[in-house]
Write a protein that holds these residues in place. Structure first.
Motif, PDB file in Angstrom:
ATOM      1  N   ASP A  92       0.815  -1.223   0.000  1.00 37.52           N
ATOM      2  CA  ASP A  92       0.000   0.000   0.000  1.00 37.52           C
ATOM      3  C   ASP A  92       0.842   1.264   0.000  1.00 37.52           C
ATOM      4  O   ASP A  92       0.379   2.327  -0.403  1.00 37.52           O
ATOM      5  N   THR A  93       2.095   1.154   0.391  1.00 37.09           N
ATOM      6  CA  THR A  93       2.890   2.335   0.723  1.00 37.09           C
ATOM      7  C   THR A  93       3.138   3.273  -0.448  1.00 37.09           C
ATOM      8  O   THR A  93       2.957   4.487  -0.337  1.00 37.09           O
ATOM      9  N   VAL A  94       3.543   2.763  -1.605  1.00 34.68           N
ATOM     10  CA  VAL A  94       3.802   3.617  -2.766  1.00 34.68           C
ATOM     11  C   VAL A  94       2.541   3.797  -3.596  1.00 34.68           C
ATOM     12  O   VAL A  94       2.222   4.905  -4.048  1.00 34.68           O
ATOM     13  N   ALA A  95       1.798   2.718  -3.795  1.00 35.68           N
ATOM     14  CA  ALA A  95       0.594   2.782  -4.621  1.00 35.68           C
ATOM     15  C   ALA A  95      -0.442   3.744  -4.040  1.00 35.68           C
ATOM     16  O   ALA A  95      -1.174   4.406  -4.789  1.00 35.68           O
ATOM     17  N   SER A  96      -0.522   3.842  -2.721  1.00 31.98           N
ATOM     18  CA  SER A  96      -1.493   4.758  -2.117  1.00 31.98           C
ATOM     19  C   SER A  96      -1.148   6.209  -2.427  1.00 31.98           C
ATOM     20  O   SER A  96      -2.042   7.030  -2.648  1.00 31.98           O
ATOM     21  N   GLU A  97       0.148   6.537  -2.454  1.00 35.77           N
ATOM     22  CA  GLU A  97       0.558   7.891  -2.818  1.00 35.77           C
ATOM     23  C   GLU A  97       0.141   8.199  -4.256  1.00 35.77           C
ATOM     24  O   GLU A  97      -0.302   9.313  -4.564  1.00 35.77           O
ATOM     25  N   ALA A  98       0.283   7.199  -5.139  1.00 35.19           N
ATOM     26  CA  ALA A  98      -0.110   7.388  -6.530  1.00 35.19           C
ATOM     27  C   ALA A  98      -1.629   7.545  -6.648  1.00 35.19           C
ATOM     28  O   ALA A  98      -2.117   8.376  -7.418  1.00 35.19           O
ATOM     29  N   LEU A 156      11.758   5.557  -1.989  1.00 39.91           N
ATOM     30  CA  LEU A 156      11.504   4.121  -1.870  1.00 39.91           C
ATOM     31  C   LEU A 156      12.164   3.545  -0.630  1.00 39.91           C
ATOM     32  O   LEU A 156      11.577   2.703   0.060  1.00 39.91           O
ATOM     33  N   TRP A 157      13.385   3.981  -0.345  1.00 35.52           N
ATOM     34  CA  TRP A 157      14.099   3.460   0.822  1.00 35.52           C
ATOM     35  C   TRP A 157      13.352   3.792   2.108  1.00 35.52           C
ATOM     36  O   TRP A 157      13.176   2.931   2.969  1.00 35.52           O
ATOM     37  N   SER A 158      12.908   5.035   2.253  1.00 36.98           N
ATOM     38  CA  SER A 158      12.184   5.438   3.458  1.00 36.98           C
ATOM     39  C   SER A 158      10.906   4.627   3.621  1.00 36.98           C
ATOM     40  O   SER A 158      10.585   4.139   4.706  1.00 36.98           O
ATOM     41  N   LYS A 159      10.174   4.486   2.533  1.00 32.66           N
ATOM     42  CA  LYS A 159       8.911   3.759   2.602  1.00 32.66           C
ATOM     43  C   LYS A 159       9.129   2.271   2.857  1.00 32.66           C
ATOM     44  O   LYS A 159       8.364   1.639   3.593  1.00 32.66           O
ATOM     45  N   THR A 200       7.142 -12.083   0.474  1.00 35.44           N
ATOM     46  CA  THR A 200       5.846 -11.420   0.330  1.00 35.44           C
ATOM     47  C   THR A 200       6.017  -9.911   0.336  1.00 35.44           C
ATOM     48  O   THR A 200       5.378  -9.194  -0.447  1.00 35.44           O
ATOM     49  N   ALA A 201       6.891  -9.427   1.214  1.00 34.22           N
ATOM     50  CA  ALA A 201       7.165  -7.987   1.270  1.00 34.22           C
ATOM     51  C   ALA A 201       7.750  -7.500  -0.054  1.00 34.22           C
ATOM     52  O   ALA A 201       7.348  -6.452  -0.572  1.00 34.22           O
ATOM     53  N   GLY A 202       8.709  -8.262  -0.594  1.00 30.72           N
ATOM     54  CA  GLY A 202       9.325  -7.868  -1.854  1.00 30.72           C
ATOM     55  C   GLY A 202       8.330  -7.853  -2.996  1.00 30.72           C
ATOM     56  O   GLY A 202       8.326  -6.934  -3.826  1.00 30.72           O
ATOM     57  N   LEU A 203       7.474  -8.867  -3.051  1.00 29.38           N
ATOM     58  CA  LEU A 203       6.477  -8.948  -4.118  1.00 29.38           C
ATOM     59  C   LEU A 203       5.476  -7.796  -4.005  1.00 29.38           C
ATOM     60  O   LEU A 203       5.144  -7.135  -5.003  1.00 29.38           O
ATOM     61  N   ALA A 204       4.985  -7.537  -2.786  1.00 28.97           N
ATOM     62  CA  ALA A 204       4.015  -6.457  -2.586  1.00 28.97           C
ATOM     63  C   ALA A 204       4.639  -5.106  -2.908  1.00 28.97           C
ATOM     64  O   ALA A 204       3.999  -4.241  -3.527  1.00 28.97           O
ATOM     65  N   PHE A 205       5.884  -4.902  -2.490  1.00 31.14           N
ATOM     66  CA  PHE A 205       6.548  -3.615  -2.717  1.00 31.14           C
ATOM     67  C   PHE A 205       6.794  -3.393  -4.212  1.00 31.14           C
ATOM     68  O   PHE A 205       6.597  -2.283  -4.725  1.00 31.14           O
ATOM     69  N   TRP A 206       7.218  -4.425  -4.910  1.00 28.58           N
ATOM     70  CA  TRP A 206       7.435  -4.311  -6.354  1.00 28.58           C
ATOM     71  C   TRP A 206       6.124  -3.977  -7.068  1.00 28.58           C
ATOM     72  O   TRP A 206       6.084  -3.079  -7.920  1.00 28.58           O
ATOM     73  N   LEU A 207       5.054  -4.683  -6.717  1.00 24.37           N
ATOM     74  CA  LEU A 207       3.750  -4.404  -7.323  1.00 24.37           C
ATOM     75  C   LEU A 207       3.281  -2.995  -6.991  1.00 24.37           C
ATOM     76  O   LEU A 207       2.613  -2.344  -7.803  1.00 24.37           O
ATOM     77  N   SER A 208       3.627  -2.507  -5.798  1.00 28.63           N
ATOM     78  CA  SER A 208       3.213  -1.171  -5.389  1.00 28.63           C
ATOM     79  C   SER A 208       3.844  -0.094  -6.259  1.00 28.63           C
ATOM     80  O   SER A 208       3.273   0.980  -6.441  1.00 28.63           O
ATOM     81  N   THR A 209       5.031  -0.378  -6.808  1.00 23.52           N
ATOM     82  CA  THR A 209       5.688   0.585  -7.699  1.00 23.52           C
ATOM     83  C   THR A 209       5.192   0.466  -9.131  1.00 23.52           C
ATOM     84  O   THR A 209       5.515   1.315  -9.962  1.00 23.52           O
ATOM     85  N   LYS A 210       4.406  -0.566  -9.423  1.00 24.30           N
ATOM     86  CA  LYS A 210       3.941  -0.804 -10.794  1.00 24.30           C
ATOM     87  C   LYS A 210       2.496  -0.382 -11.021  1.00 24.30           C
ATOM     88  O   LYS A 210       2.042  -0.325 -12.155  1.00 24.30           O
ATOM     89  N   THR A 211       1.753  -0.133  -9.950  1.00 26.74           N
ATOM     90  CA  THR A 211       0.326   0.153 -10.091  1.00 26.74           C
ATOM     91  C   THR A 211      -0.078   1.335  -9.231  1.00 26.74           C
ATOM     92  O   THR A 211       0.601   1.667  -8.248  1.00 26.74           O
ATOM     93  N   ASP A 212      -1.167   1.986  -9.620  1.00 31.57           N
ATOM     94  CA  ASP A 212      -1.728   3.071  -8.821  1.00 31.57           C
ATOM     95  C   ASP A 212      -2.859   2.583  -7.914  1.00 31.57           C
ATOM     96  O   ASP A 212      -3.479   3.386  -7.217  1.00 31.57           O
ATOM     97  N   ALA A 213      -3.126   1.279  -7.954  1.00 29.26           N
ATOM     98  CA  ALA A 213      -4.214   0.698  -7.164  1.00 29.26           C
ATOM     99  C   ALA A 213      -3.636  -0.069  -5.975  1.00 29.26           C
ATOM    100  O   ALA A 213      -3.069  -1.158  -6.163  1.00 29.26           O
ATOM    101  N   PRO A 214      -3.746   0.469  -4.755  1.00 24.19           N
ATOM    102  CA  PRO A 214      -3.197  -0.225  -3.582  1.00 24.19           C
ATOM    103  C   PRO A 214      -3.748  -1.635  -3.410  1.00 24.19           C
ATOM    104  O   PRO A 214      -3.003  -2.558  -3.074  1.00 24.19           O
ATOM    105  N   PHE A 256      11.214   1.755 -10.712  1.00 25.51           N
ATOM    106  CA  PHE A 256      10.713   3.053 -10.275  1.00 25.51           C
ATOM    107  C   PHE A 256      11.645   4.184 -10.705  1.00 25.51           C
ATOM    108  O   PHE A 256      11.190   5.317 -10.954  1.00 25.51           O
ATOM    109  N   ALA A 257      12.933   3.897 -10.791  1.00 24.76           N
ATOM    110  CA  ALA A 257      13.894   4.922 -11.207  1.00 24.76           C
ATOM    111  C   ALA A 257      13.653   5.358 -12.647  1.00 24.76           C
ATOM    112  O   ALA A 257      13.962   6.498 -13.021  1.00 24.76           O
TER     113      ALA A 257
END
Length: 286
Positions: free
Chosen positions: A101-107, A126-129, A192-206, A279-280
């Motif tokens: 939710d962390t990056v996708a929610s911002e989007a 990304l590092w902070s989040k 699971t964290a890695g998969l969720a975080f990667w998906l969070s950078t690919k979509t605008d839908a948390p 994301f870069a």
């Protein structure tokens, strides 16, 4: 750096000081989903306590003694049972939620581009989040056994951890082993964290990022149940999710946990790298 580049940087600007961890932590901690998830995990021990009170002592099936059968032996046993019943799925949800939710929610709020325009470097954002999301995930996994230990001790007393196969661990050793169990569950959920975080950078839908991570975790559990895959299951993180049970034995066996940690961390590092790399180069317009 050239004179022109120096002139383009505002006086006193330091990329490493943007979006401090404490600021991101406060922002995420105040969010409703964080409080709701914490409440659910804190309530689970009380739900199990009521279930045992209503249903009576846990019964044995087919004459076999399991960890569930020792749930009411002591507070330590009650805490171990709470971890046992939640490690397979419930503890997956906060990890997927906090990291997905962390990056996708911002989007989704259209605030991501404004954060980057602050300017916060993309890698720093990304590092902070990621650090805060992993910290909240670890806190969730610590919260459950702590509440369970307090509830179980109040209900069943303070005592050694009774082992289903026979024997017991004194309270000090039991506390240390439960800490090892929590640490292993956290490490095993890094994939699971890695998969969720990667998906969070690919979509605008948390929900897409969170649901995708949870869904693929479920698929992994299903594949692990397919015995026809043989040794290929060793490469599935789900295959090692209960390897921590070897730590609550009189003579702990570490090989399963070592293999499970290696598999999970390897997948996680690849996924985190993909998230930062993608994301870069991403055109952020939301």
């Amino acid at each position: 750096m050239s004179i022109t580049e120096n002139a383009a940087v505002a006086s006193g600007y330091r990329a490493g000081r943007t979006l401090p961890l404490r600021v991101e932590l406060v922002r995420q901690f105040k969010r409703r989903r964080t409080l709701v998830m914490g409440g659910i995990l804190a309530v689970l021990p009380f739900v199990l306590l009521i279930a045992f009170a209503v249903g009576g002592q846990p019964g044995r099936e087919n004459g076999q003694v399991t960890l569930l059968d020792t749930a009411t032996a002591s507070g330590a046993n009650f805490a171990a049972v709470n971890l046992f019943v939640s490690a397979g799925f419930l503890l997956v949800i906060p990890v997927a939620l906090f990291c997905g939710d962390t990056v996708a929610s911002e989007a989704s709020w259209s605030s991501l581009r404004y954060l980057l325009a602050a300017p916060v470097p993309r890698a720093r954002l990304l590092w902070s989040k990621l650090v805060v999301a992993l910290g909240l995930s670890l806190a969730a996994m610590i919260l459950l056994p702590l509440v369970a230990l307090a509830v179980g001790t109040a209900a069943y007393g303070w005592g050694p951890l009774q082992i289903p196969t026979g024997g017991a661990l004194d309270t000090t050793t039991a506390g240390q082993r439960l800490a090892v169990v929590v640490a292993y569950i956290f490490l095993s959920q890094l994939v699971t964290a890695g998969l969720a975080f990667w998906l969070s950078t690919k979509t605008d839908a948390p929900l897409g990022a969170v649901g995708g991570a949870v869904g693929l975790t479920i698929v992994g559990n299903v594949l692990d149940a397919v015995t026809a895959l043989g040794h290929w299951r060793d490469f599935l993180p789900a295959h090692w999710q209960f390897a921590w049970a070897d730590a609550v034995q009189p003579h702990p066996e570490w090989s399963g946990m070592i293999q499970g940690t290696a598999v999970s961390v390897t997948y996680a590092l690849v996924l985190f790298a993909l998230a930062f790399r993608g994301f870069a180069r991403k055109d952020v317009v939301s």
